[in-house]
Write a protein that holds these residues in place. Structure first.
Motif, PDB file in Angstrom:
ATOM      1  N   ASP A  11      39.796  38.107  87.789  1.00 30.06           N
ATOM      2  CA  ASP A  11      38.527  38.827  87.660  1.00 30.06           C
ATOM      3  C   ASP A  11      37.471  38.309  88.632  1.00 30.06           C
TER       4      ASP A  11
ATOM      5  N   TYR B  43      33.379  23.012  85.805  1.00 30.39           N
ATOM      6  CA  TYR B  43      33.173  22.870  87.259  1.00 30.39           C
ATOM      7  C   TYR B  43      31.668  22.874  87.539  1.00 30.39           C
TER       8      TYR B  43
ATOM      9  N   GLU C 198      41.536  47.075  81.660  1.00 32.40           N
ATOM     10  CA  GLU C 198      42.736  46.249  81.526  1.00 32.40           C
ATOM     11  C   GLU C 198      42.784  45.270  82.693  1.00 32.40           C
ATOM     12  N   GLY C 199      42.930  43.953  82.383  1.00 31.06           N
ATOM     13  CA  GLY C 199      42.865  42.986  83.476  1.00 31.06           C
ATOM     14  C   GLY C 199      43.857  41.838  83.403  1.00 31.06           C
ATOM     15  N   ILE C 200      44.579  41.702  82.280  1.00 35.97           N
ATOM     16  CA  ILE C 200      45.430  40.515  82.129  1.00 35.97           C
ATOM     17  C   ILE C 200      46.587  40.528  83.134  1.00 35.97           C
TER      18      ILE C 200
ATOM     19  N   ASN D 180      37.396  30.656  73.374  1.00 37.79           N
ATOM     20  CA  ASN D 180      36.975  31.902  74.038  1.00 37.79           C
ATOM     21  C   ASN D 180      38.113  32.926  73.997  1.00 37.79           C
TER      22      ASN D 180
ATOM     23  N   GLY E 242      39.459  27.187  85.816  1.00 38.00           N
ATOM     24  CA  GLY E 242      39.523  28.319  84.888  1.00 38.00           C
ATOM     25  C   GLY E 242      40.946  28.551  84.416  1.00 38.00           C
TER      26      GLY E 242
ATOM     27  N   SER F  16      44.870  34.365  84.875  1.00 38.63           N
ATOM     28  CA  SER F  16      45.157  34.200  86.310  1.00 38.63           C
ATOM     29  C   SER F  16      45.225  32.733  86.711  1.00 38.63           C
TER      30      SER F  16
ATOM     31  N   SER G 130      39.765  38.411  74.512  1.00 40.91           N
ATOM     32  CA  SER G 130      40.406  39.634  75.018  1.00 40.91           C
ATOM     33  C   SER G 130      41.276  40.315  73.960  1.00 40.91           C
ATOM     34  N   SER G 131      41.369  41.653  74.040  1.00 36.56           N
ATOM     35  CA  SER G 131      42.182  42.401  73.065  1.00 36.56           C
ATOM     36  C   SER G 131      43.671  42.240  73.323  1.00 36.56           C
ATOM     37  N   GLY G 132      44.026  42.055  74.582  1.00 41.24           N
ATOM     38  CA  GLY G 132      45.406  41.679  74.908  1.00 41.24           C
ATOM     39  C   GLY G 132      46.448  42.780  74.876  1.00 41.24           C
ATOM     40  N   ALA G 133      46.038  44.048  75.023  1.00 42.36           N
ATOM     41  CA  ALA G 133      47.051  45.113  75.043  1.00 42.36           C
ATOM     42  C   ALA G 133      47.607  45.267  76.458  1.00 42.36           C
TER      43      ALA G 133
ATOM     44  N   GLU H 294      39.576  23.571  82.658  1.00 42.04           N
ATOM     45  CA  GLU H 294      38.965  24.635  81.850  1.00 42.04           C
ATOM     46  C   GLU H 294      37.732  24.081  81.132  1.00 42.04           C
ATOM     47  N   GLN H 295      36.650  24.869  81.141  1.00 47.55           N
ATOM     48  CA  GLN H 295      35.413  24.384  80.525  1.00 47.55           C
ATOM     49  C   GLN H 295      35.479  24.275  78.998  1.00 47.55           C
ATOM     50  N   HIS H 296      36.272  25.149  78.376  1.00 49.32           N
ATOM     51  CA  HIS H 296      36.363  25.097  76.910  1.00 49.32           C
ATOM     52  C   HIS H 296      37.342  24.008  76.486  1.00 49.32           C
TER      53      HIS H 296
END
Ligand SMILES: Cc1cc2nc3c(=O)[nH]c(=O)nc-3n(C[C@H](O)[C@H](O)[C@H](O)COP(=O)(O)OP(=O)(O)OC[C@H]3O[C@@H](n4cnc5c(N)ncnc54)[C@H](O)[C@@H]3O)c2cc1C
Length: 419
Positions: free
Chosen positions: A283, A117, A294-296, A41, A10, A14, A44-47, A33-35
């Motif tokens: 995640d 994977y 928010e997760g980045i 993909n 992935g 992260s 994300s908004s990225g703020a 990475e699968q893509h």
């Protein structure tokens, strides 16, 4: 069969950062990475707050735009907080992940795009990992000392079977990337505009973020659980179009892209953090904060923590990753539990009137304080500022009530002719 010290599955923020850190310290790393491309993909908004760039050594190339103003709009209230300098950025999410992957390659490690994977097995003390390359019916196997699950909410390595009896809280978000004229862009540049309340987005919130010159991101996200009061909601696209038609009234725009994703958070951070030599980050272990989704930067932070423990494990200083789990709980648990509770009340329990009232109280907070609440999940400013204000309002109400009671007694006495 090729052998790696670490295989990271992935290439999100992260996974990319974990692979980058380990490659930098001389480990032989594979980031898979699968893509096939990072544009595929770009969900994300990225703020994020601006300090994140310096803290994790991220270049300005990954930045779409800067922000220094926060606007919160509810059904009836409009509040603005402004700073005299940029306080955050809206990332170009595709460029961020591409940059991290390039860093991995620059340090002499490998990145395999378009590799999904499939499974992993233990064989003679090593872990054999199987991937399915895009457009190829043959799978590819590699061996590794440590396997990292950085597959986000999918948790493809740690939880391959979808049936998990854990208390997940899920949210879904959709976003339009639109192109607008430069004068329209200027109106929304340099600010994060959030929409709360039952008119704009019951069970969640909507937003307008400036992506880059003449491009805006307009999105809506909500929790996938019933609301205490609201019975019926419309599709996420309906709420995005409501913002375009009702708030941005008459703007002329072209849709460039529609994207989105799912967040799957495990209440109480009960995810599996490690199993033997397999470790999960980002995640995949609920580092996204459910107050605002928010997760980045939290995913990147978890990658920093994990890479320290992976290095110690490879050096034979740790026999398992139990101390990684302890460190993660120490870092996140208390604040994340609290944020989850606040998020559930705000999005799934409050009436529209209460949301209006809550946001109107927030005008007691300075810009620094609102940033602390939104980005540090530090609610002390609310208690410090708003409780005395509420106490003052309550005592004013009581004084008023006493006054009314007194004056009605006086009136009664006057009517009775008592002086
Ligand atoms: C609509 C939306 C808006 C958001 N906005 C913000 C925001 O403004 N600010 C913020 O900080 N956060 C935001 N977030 C949250 C943030 O994007 C995530 O928390 C963050 O991306 C998590 O990073 P990650 O690396 O852990 O997982 P991910 O970014 O999900 O990366 C996981 C990667 O693993 C890959 N993968 C999955 N399965 C496999 C497999 N079997 N084989 C190979 N690869 C696989 C995926 O393709 C993906 O690239 C938003 C999320 C959504 C859905």
């Amino acid at each position: 069969m090729r052998h790696f010290d670490v295989v990271v599955v992935g290439a999100g923020p992260s996974g990319g950062h974990c692979a980058r850190q380990l490659a930098k310290s001389g480990k032989k790393v594979l980031l898979a990475e699968q893509h096939q491309t990072f544009a595929q993909n770009d969900f994300s908004s990225g703020a994020i707050p601006i300090e994140t760039l310096k803290r994790y050594n991220l270049p300005s190339d990954v930045v779409g735009s800067l922000w220094q103003k926060i606007v919160i709009i509810t059904t009836n209230i409009h509040q603005t907080w402004e700073c005299d300098r940029p306080r955050g950025v809206v990332l170009n999410f595709a460029k961020l992940r591409e940059f991290l992957a390039q860093e991995v390659q620059r340090q002499g490690s490998e990145v395999w795009m378009g590799h999904r994977y499939i499974q992993s097995d233990q064989e003679n003390g090593k872990t054999i990992v199987e991937f399915k390359p895009y457009g190829n019916s043959e799978t590819v196997k590699v061996s590794t000392q440590v396997l990292v699950d950085a597959t986000g909410q999918i948790r493809a390595v740690m939880c391959p079977s979808k049936q998990q009896n854990l208390p997940y809280l899920t949210g879904t978000g959709t976003e339009y990337l639109i192109e607008v004229g430069s004068s329209d862009y200027q109106k929304y540049a340099q600010k994060l505009t959030f929409f709360l309340g039952h008119k704009w987005m019951p069970k969640g919130y909507s937003w307008i973020f400036p992506m880059e010159p003449n491009r805006l991101k307009i999105g809506s996200a909500r929790l996938n659980r019933p609301h205490k009061i609201v019975e019926k909601t419309s599709s996420l696209r309906t709420y995005i179009e409501l913002i375009i038609n009702d708030y941005l009234q008459g703007i002329s725009y072209k849709i460039i892209d529609v994207h989105g994703g799912v967040l799957k958070y495990c209440s109480g951070l009960q995810d599996t953090y490690y199993r033997n030599n397999v470790i999960a980050i980002g995640d995949a272990v609920s580092t996204v904060n459910m107050l605002g989704g928010e997760g980045i930067r939290h995913g990147i932070e978890s990658a920093e923590i994990a890479s320290r423990f992976i290095e110690a494990y490879l050096a034979g200083q740790q026999v398992d990753f139990s101390s990684y789990q302890q460190e993660m709980h120490k870092t996140y648990k208390k604040t994340w539990d609290w944020s989850e509770r606040m998020g559930i009340s705000k999005y799934l329990e409050y009436s529209d009137k209460l949301i209006d009232r809550g946001v109107s109280y927030l005008n007691q907070l300075s810009t620094e304080e609102i940033l602390q609440v939104l980005f540090e999940y530090n609610f002390n400013p609310i208690y410090r500022r708003i409780l005395p204000y509420l106490r003052y309002k309550l005592s004013a109400k009581i004084r008023n009530l006493i006054g009314q009671v007194r004056s009605s007694f006086t009136n009664i006495n006057i009517l009775k002719g008592v002086d």
